[in-house]
Enzyme design. Sequence first.
Site, PDB file in Angstrom:
ATOM      1  N   GLY A   1      50.497  64.684  83.119  1.00 56.76           N
ATOM      2  CA  GLY A   1      50.580  63.821  81.930  1.00 56.76           C
ATOM      3  C   GLY A   1      51.677  64.261  80.968  1.00 56.76           C
ATOM      4  O   GLY A   1      52.403  65.225  81.229  1.00 56.76           O
TER       5      GLY A   1
ATOM      6  N   TYR B   1      56.630  75.995  68.517  1.00 57.68           N
ATOM      7  CA  TYR B   1      55.660  76.730  69.323  1.00 57.68           C
ATOM      8  C   TYR B   1      56.296  77.290  70.602  1.00 57.68           C
ATOM      9  O   TYR B   1      56.192  78.488  70.898  1.00 57.68           O
ATOM     10  CB  TYR B   1      54.450  75.834  69.670  1.00 57.68           C
ATOM     11  CG  TYR B   1      53.625  76.468  70.754  1.00 57.68           C
ATOM     12  CD1 TYR B   1      52.796  77.546  70.456  1.00 57.68           C
ATOM     13  CD2 TYR B   1      53.743  76.068  72.083  1.00 57.68           C
ATOM     14  CE1 TYR B   1      52.088  78.188  71.457  1.00 57.68           C
ATOM     15  CE2 TYR B   1      53.042  76.706  73.089  1.00 57.68           C
ATOM     16  CZ  TYR B   1      52.213  77.766  72.770  1.00 57.68           C
ATOM     17  OH  TYR B   1      51.532  78.414  73.762  1.00 57.68           O
TER      18      TYR B   1
ATOM     19  N   GLU C   1      54.821  77.581  79.639  1.00 60.43           N
ATOM     20  CA  GLU C   1      54.452  77.140  78.285  1.00 60.43           C
ATOM     21  C   GLU C   1      54.578  75.629  78.129  1.00 60.43           C
ATOM     22  O   GLU C   1      53.781  74.998  77.446  1.00 60.43           O
ATOM     23  CB  GLU C   1      55.292  77.869  77.229  1.00 60.43           C
ATOM     24  CG  GLU C   1      54.954  79.355  77.086  1.00 60.43           C
ATOM     25  CD  GLU C   1      53.511  79.619  76.648  1.00 60.43           C
ATOM     26  OE1 GLU C   1      52.878  78.732  76.039  1.00 60.43           O
ATOM     27  OE2 GLU C   1      53.002  80.716  76.953  1.00 60.43           O
TER      28      GLU C   1
ATOM     29  N   ASP D   1      49.562  77.728  67.857  1.00 61.85           N
ATOM     30  CA  ASP D   1      49.086  76.551  68.591  1.00 61.85           C
ATOM     31  C   ASP D   1      47.639  76.283  68.184  1.00 61.85           C
ATOM     32  O   ASP D   1      47.126  76.912  67.238  1.00 61.85           O
ATOM     33  CB  ASP D   1      49.223  76.762  70.111  1.00 61.85           C
ATOM     34  CG  ASP D   1      48.234  77.795  70.647  1.00 61.85           C
ATOM     35  OD1 ASP D   1      47.649  78.554  69.843  1.00 61.85           O
ATOM     36  OD2 ASP D   1      48.034  77.838  71.872  1.00 61.85           O
TER      37      ASP D   1
END
Length: 351
Positions: free
Chosen positions: A77, A116, A33, A134
């Site tokens: 990233g 989340y 996740e 999300d």
Amino acid sequence: MNWTFNLLDWFSKQQRPMPWRQNPSAYGTWISEMMLQQTQVVTVIPYFERFMTQFPTIQSLADAPLEKVLKAWEGLGYYSRARNLHKAAKIIVNDFNGTVPNNYKTLLTLPGIGPYIAAAIGSIAFEEPVPVVDGNVLRVFTRYWGIFDDIMKMTTRTMLTDRLTPYIQDVKPSDFNQAIMELGALICKPKDPLCSTCPLQEKCFAFHSQKIAELPYKPKKAAVPHHTIVVGVIWKDDKVLITKRKEDQMLGGLWEFPGGKLEKGESLKQALIREVNEEVDIQIKVGAVYGVIKHAYSHFKITLHAYHCEYVSGTPIAKSASDLKWVSPKTLHDLPFPKANKSLIPLIINS
Ligand code: SF4
């Protein structure tokens, strides 16, 4: 018929196989996740598999040097996610006996875990009935229920969480949450959703009122700023100089070539000489261009110009970095670099 029944029936037949869905664990759910935020499943799968081989347990993640974790994350990233994973692993080992906390409230206390991720781990790993909200879920339900509120606002997310909460109580929470995320990824896509095969079509507001293109609503973004960056690949004998970004900076903990932003009125070479002097306090001779690289971050874009430079004088000091070193170009691949800097490495090795 209840929409949750249609949705779960669709999910049981259409869900994609994913490595974190085979033998699911709380640790694997957490890692997947964290990687999936802002990143597509196909990109995440090889990263997830490599990460779990390299750090098979929370203990191994907590014990690893941060640089090794950043290297495993290189290219995904949003490096604060990797730094937070590492911090949270240490906390789980020290305060929770090495076991991922099994509830939403406690999960929220860990670094990098917001509503989340806490809902995803709580529901998928522990069947806690907390809905995830999300981007996919926002898109599906603003269309399905005809909600025209700005999806960038927290109040819209909270409202949707409240609306979904009663539905998740009567079903298997792990399936419910994964089903709505999967529906958003595969069917209710941002452009050209596949409404003809959608299990929610029967009562979908956007489909029946032909308002799909208007939902979800988000205000237009301001133009993304652009920066011109210049860096030096500074050679001394057969080694090049690299610096490490401070941990509290963007891309913190990653290595890079010295340099920085072009200021008004400067040439690229003038900017490079100034930046190198300010950053590491040495004098250099600027040579030919190695390459020009364009890269987009979430809030700005850069064009990075890299120059071949020769060391002239001075003892390098890490004035605005946390560390620096002279390294053989062959070892650059072993260290974590931001994407634009990493693209220079093959050019340097082959020069
Ligand atoms: S019917 Fe179309 S717009 Fe409505 S939820 Fe399904 S895919 Fe999305």
